[in-house]
Design an enzyme around this catalytic site. Structure first.
Site, PDB file in Angstrom:
ATOM      1  N   GLU A  65      -5.070   9.542  17.081  1.00 36.96           N
ATOM      2  CA  GLU A  65      -5.704  10.866  17.077  1.00 36.96           C
ATOM      3  C   GLU A  65      -6.704  11.003  15.922  1.00 36.96           C
ATOM      4  O   GLU A  65      -7.806  11.532  16.086  1.00 36.96           O
ATOM      5  CB  GLU A  65      -4.638  11.954  16.989  1.00 36.96           C
ATOM      6  CG  GLU A  65      -3.750  12.071  18.218  1.00 36.96           C
ATOM      7  CD  GLU A  65      -2.697  10.971  18.307  1.00 36.96           C
ATOM      8  OE1 GLU A  65      -2.071  10.820  19.376  1.00 36.96           O
ATOM      9  OE2 GLU A  65      -2.490  10.250  17.305  1.00 36.96           O
ATOM     10  N   SER A  82       0.905   6.512   2.739  1.00 30.62           N
ATOM     11  CA  SER A  82       1.568   7.474   3.625  1.00 30.62           C
ATOM     12  C   SER A  82       2.829   8.057   3.002  1.00 30.62           C
ATOM     13  O   SER A  82       3.540   7.385   2.256  1.00 30.62           O
ATOM     14  CB  SER A  82       1.927   6.810   4.956  1.00 30.62           C
ATOM     15  OG  SER A  82       0.771   6.446   5.664  1.00 30.62           O
ATOM     16  N   GLU A 129      -9.006  -1.675   5.816  1.00 23.98           N
ATOM     17  CA  GLU A 129      -7.745  -1.841   6.535  1.00 23.98           C
ATOM     18  C   GLU A 129      -7.974  -1.845   8.039  1.00 23.98           C
ATOM     19  O   GLU A 129      -7.405  -2.673   8.766  1.00 23.98           O
ATOM     20  CB  GLU A 129      -6.782  -0.717   6.159  1.00 23.98           C
ATOM     21  CG  GLU A 129      -5.458  -0.771   6.922  1.00 23.98           C
ATOM     22  CD  GLU A 129      -4.541   0.403   6.594  1.00 23.98           C
ATOM     23  OE1 GLU A 129      -3.326   0.253   6.759  1.00 23.98           O
ATOM     24  OE2 GLU A 129      -5.055   1.468   6.198  1.00 23.98           O
ATOM     25  N   GLN A 180       0.836  -1.195   0.000  1.00 26.99           N
ATOM     26  CA  GLN A 180       0.000   0.000   0.000  1.00 26.99           C
ATOM     27  C   GLN A 180       0.875   1.251   0.000  1.00 26.99           C
ATOM     28  O   GLN A 180       1.598   1.504   0.965  1.00 26.99           O
ATOM     29  CB  GLN A 180      -0.902  -0.016   1.238  1.00 26.99           C
ATOM     30  CG  GLN A 180      -1.817   1.178   1.376  1.00 26.99           C
ATOM     31  CD  GLN A 180      -2.435   1.244   2.769  1.00 26.99           C
ATOM     32  OE1 GLN A 180      -1.773   0.958   3.761  1.00 26.99           O
ATOM     33  NE2 GLN A 180      -3.688   1.618   2.838  1.00 26.99           N
ATOM     34  N   SER A 191       4.572  -1.604   4.372  1.00 30.59           N
ATOM     35  CA  SER A 191       4.756  -3.021   4.687  1.00 30.59           C
ATOM     36  C   SER A 191       4.789  -3.833   3.397  1.00 30.59           C
ATOM     37  O   SER A 191       4.044  -3.554   2.451  1.00 30.59           O
ATOM     38  CB  SER A 191       3.606  -3.521   5.567  1.00 30.59           C
ATOM     39  OG  SER A 191       3.527  -2.783   6.762  1.00 30.59           O
TER      40      SER A 191
END
Length: 393
Positions: A363, A115, A230, A112, A147
């Site tokens: 958060e 990020s 996910e 994936q 990952s």
């Protein structure tokens, strides 16, 4: 309509034609997919039969009893839990036919590419650019915390295709071939000493428009399917009683009475009850999934998973005292799988720190639960209607 009896009949037919004891593992898995017994709720021809999702357990139980091989779901978890439902929801028929079978069988590993440095919690602020050139998109940028990138053939990728609109509206979703020129994977060594994650650099990577998922500029909506799945995959895993982190601690408590104290006993009981509540809540969540797609409830499960893992692993280190600080596997390894329960207590303590970051930070998930589950007012967002190129950096 396909019912449990029909699925048992189809499973028996598969086992008779491809006896697990004498059939090559990959050949068996391909035959299972072609028989519609991979994901029974998927459409016919795509590993399923259009049956109720709840009936998957009938097939799985019959195959397990016969000693049939599984597809090693932990190794290909990103493909199964994130890529597959997104491809099913937004892919063309050609894309579904090309990717779903080798994904489920395990012939092709997925990763994936979401990020980025500076765009993790605020994912929509991503800077990786994709520029259209004829029938291709040319992609440049950097991704991080990926990952399985060192094992993957394919990646699900989001990139900015229009910097002149607000950040959520200028993103497009692609399938990236990790073997293409310009894709560079570098290991990231983490606190455990391993390099389980990677950073990925994309330099003039050409992606055909035929590998785009969804419409141009609609990548944020497509990505929500990935992210919701996910969080369910991370926080809603099916576990037996005392599965997961709580198991090793309970085992140590029973087998080593010399380590027990009243304070630790009270804390262990509290965490045992919370782990069991989380497990049963996960079962209820999976039952809800039978009726539809994952929703924001998965964020709540992922929050509980992260907090419990960190508190339980901390308790385990305290229970073991000096012994809990030992960590024999401090080596630079490139593991295929994350193994929380088959390692030292010190490993579990260190690795669990990442649980509140991966799959959405605590958060961010708290905001999702507050706004989308509890219906609380949204936090002020001053950048909502500002073009991405005009945002403060």
């Amino acid at each position: 309509m396909t019912d449990a009896a029909e699925l048992k009949r189809r499973t028996a037919k598969l086992l008779a034609a491809y006896p697990p004891a004498t059939t090559d593992r990959t050949d068996f898995l391909k035959a299972r997919f072609d028989a519609g017994l991979a994901w029974v709720h998927y459409p016919e021809g795509l590993g399923g039969l259009g049956a109720p999702r709840s009936l998957q357990a009938v097939v799985d139980a019959e195959l397990e009893a016969a000693g049939a091989p599984d597809n090693d779901p932990r190794r290909i978890g990103i493909g199964l839990g994130m890529a597959a439902p997104t491809i099913l929801g937004y892919g063309t028929e050609e894309q579904k036919q090309r990717y779903l079978r080798p994904l489920w069988v395990g012939e092709e590993v997925w990763c994936q590419l979401f990020s980025e440095p500076g765009a993790g919690s605020d994912l929509a602020a991503l800077r990786t650019r994709a520029v259209r050139e004829g029938d291709d998109w040319v992609v440049n940028g950097q991704k991080v915390w990926t990952s399985s990138a060192h094992l993957a053939r394919w990646a699900i990728l989001i990139a900015r295709t229009d910097p002149d609109v607000p950040k959520h509206r200028g993103i497009t979703y692609f399938i990236c071939d990790m073997t293409d020129p310009g894709v560079e994977v570098r290991p990231l060594r983490q606190i455990t000493g391993e390099a389980e994650f990677n950073e990925v650099f994309l330099t003039d990577v050409r992606i055909p428009d035929s590998r785009r998922l969804g419409d141009v500029g609609d990548g944020w909506r497509v990505a929500q399917t990935t992210l919701n799945n996910e969080r369910v995959a991370i926080g809603g895993m099916r576990l037996p009683r005392e599965g997961g982190m709580i198991g090793p601690v309970a085992k140590t408590w029973r087998e080593r009475p010399e380590l027990r104290t009243h304070d630790l006993h009270q804390r262990l009981l509290k965490l045992w009850v919370e782990a069991e509540v989380a497990r049963l809540t996960g079962e209820r969540l999976r039952q809800q999934l039978v009726a539809g797609q994952p929703g924001p409830e998965g964020s709540g499960m992922k929050l509980a998973f992260a907090r419990l893992n960190q508190e339980i692993s901390g308790l385990e280190v305290e229970l073991l005292g000096e012994e809990g600080l030992l960590y024999e596997d401090w080596t630079m390894r490139r593991p295929e799988l994350v193994d929380f329960t088959g390692r030292d207590a010190g490993y579990r303590y260190l690795r669990s720190k990442g649980n509140s970051i991966e799959g959405g930070t605590t958060e961010v998930l708290l905001n999702i639960v507050a706004e989308r589950v509890l219906g609380l007012p949204s936090e002020p967002r001053t950048d909502k209607d500002v073009a991405w190129k005009d945002l403060a950096r």
